[in-house]
Each structure stands twice: as C-alpha cells, then as structure tokens.
Design an enzyme around this catalytic site. Sequence first.
Site, PDB file in Angstrom:
ATOM      1  CE  LYS A  58      -4.341  -1.763   1.856  1.00  0.00           C
ATOM      2  NZ  LYS A  58      -5.366  -1.528   2.792  1.00  0.00           N
TER       3      LYS A  58
ATOM      4  NE  ARG B   3      -8.418  -7.899   1.458  1.00  0.00           N
ATOM      5  CZ  ARG B   3      -7.944  -7.293   0.286  1.00  0.00           C
ATOM      6  NH1 ARG B   3      -7.047  -6.565   0.445  1.00  0.00           N
ATOM      7  NH2 ARG B   3      -8.634  -7.579  -0.733  1.00  0.00           N
TER       8      ARG B   3
END
Length: 295
Positions: A238, A272
């Site tokens: 991210k 995740r």
Amino acid sequence: MYICRNATRKVMIHSPYFININGRLMDVSVPQVMGILNVTPDSFYAGSRKQTLEEIASRARQILEEGATLIDVGAYSSRPGAEHITPDQEMARLAPALEVIRTNHPDAVISVDTFRAGVACRCVREYGAHIVNDIAAGEMDEKMFDVVAELNVPYIIMHMQGTPQTMQQAPSYENFMKEVFLYFAGKIDQLRSRGVKDIILDPGFGFGKTLDHNYELLNWLQEFSVFELPVLAGVSRKSMITRLLGVTPDEALNGTSALHMVALEKEATLLRVHDVKEAVEVVKIYNKLKSATHK
C-alpha cells in the site's frame, strides 16, 4: 493519544477465538494469512489482477499451495478514485471466479470482498462463500448488517472515512484514534444487537487516512485488543509503504514484509496479502520468536 496499558506486560497470550466456517471452527487468535484474488481490471497493484478463468484458477491454487488459509475474492476496486461499477457488474465478475474456486478447491475458505448486501447474499447462498469482508462496515449499504445476521457468517468490518472515490481527497480527524475506536464500538454494538457472532476488525490502512495516520494506527494496533476480537491487517504493497520509501507497488514487497512483522508484534492475527509465500514465512519467524520467548 494516551491509552493506559499494563506496564509489566511483555508478551500477549491470545485467548482462543474461533469463527464458524460453515460448521468448521477456525482459530483466528493465532496468525493466519489471507491471500488476495482480485477479479478487477483496475486494482492498485497490477500483479493482483486476474481476469480469465485460467488466471483465477492458477491464482487460487497458488494462494493455497503457498500456505494461506483463506482466499479473499474481490470484484470492486477500492483504490483511491476507483471507478464505480454496478451490483450486476460486480456479480458478473464474482460468480465465475467463485465457481472456479469452489469446483477446484471445495475445502477452501473463501471470503468475498463486497460492501453490497445483495452481492454478499448471493455469494454466500449461491456460490459458497464463507466470510463477508465489507470495507464500509455497513455504511454504503444499510441492509448489510441485517443480511450478515441472516446469513450467520463471519463478518469483517473495516474503518473507512468517506468512500473509495473520496476517501483520500482530504482525510482529517479531530482525534484520530479516538474516532476509530468509537466507530468500531458503535458498529460492534449494532452487530451484537442483531445476533452477529463472528466479527473481525480491520482498521483500514490507507482508507481515508494520511501517511501519518497509517503509522499512528499501526503503532497503536495492539490497543484494539480491548474489543476482544481478531484484528486483520491489510498493509500489503500500500501507499503507506510506497510513499514513505519512494517506490512503486511492484517494488514494495520488502516494506510489506517489514510491516507484516510489526503488525503481528502489535497483535494482529490476520494478514491480508498479495504475496502469500513471503507472508507465511513472516508468520513462521514470528511464531518461532514467540515460542522461544515463552521458554
């Protein structure tokens, strides 16, 4: 923000917390890896996009062979400024993917990444999904909580300010951590009142948060244990990594692994991830470290 904690505590011993996967119990108080399978053309990390049935089947097999215990299937890109698609478009992407996974891997635990109650209902009832993963925690579909209660499946609720289209325009808070905690407290109360039993918290790294917000959230992650619920960390590749290090998502694996270890140390128990093999290795190292500490 200051949260009082036990100054003498050095090692957190997780109490067993089991979620019901269609009659099977999964202990999510110990680290688990959830592999990402995106059936989208525009997810932020190009390597996660799978379009054809062959690509989907290959990715599902890879996720399981590399050691993940869950597959998270998403058809709606939640990257900042993502294109909005209709429920029918979302379902048209999800249905064949779920069918392929269920056919090839009937024992696989499948999470469906959707904020729409109707899509969640169809994925569970018609295509065998086991978990609903909702980035909006019911904020984008007022029927979601009632549907999850009716389905009686584990439910992942994430904190997000705004929507995927607006969340990164100008995220701001008066008291960031306090607002996130109060958000979850309210959501948990609403879900419990409906009889929802299995709830997992996702603090929402990158969703309506600045770079500093993301690292503040990670630094205080262990304090979510006050809710006595499993915590999912979704930091894989991210912007909190790419912006800090000046790299692209393709170059963010090293930073991802570093944050995965921090998240585990901060008591997250679900990761995740895009890169299952590497995440599983981080979990193995973490588990070995903790077992050595107890001796």
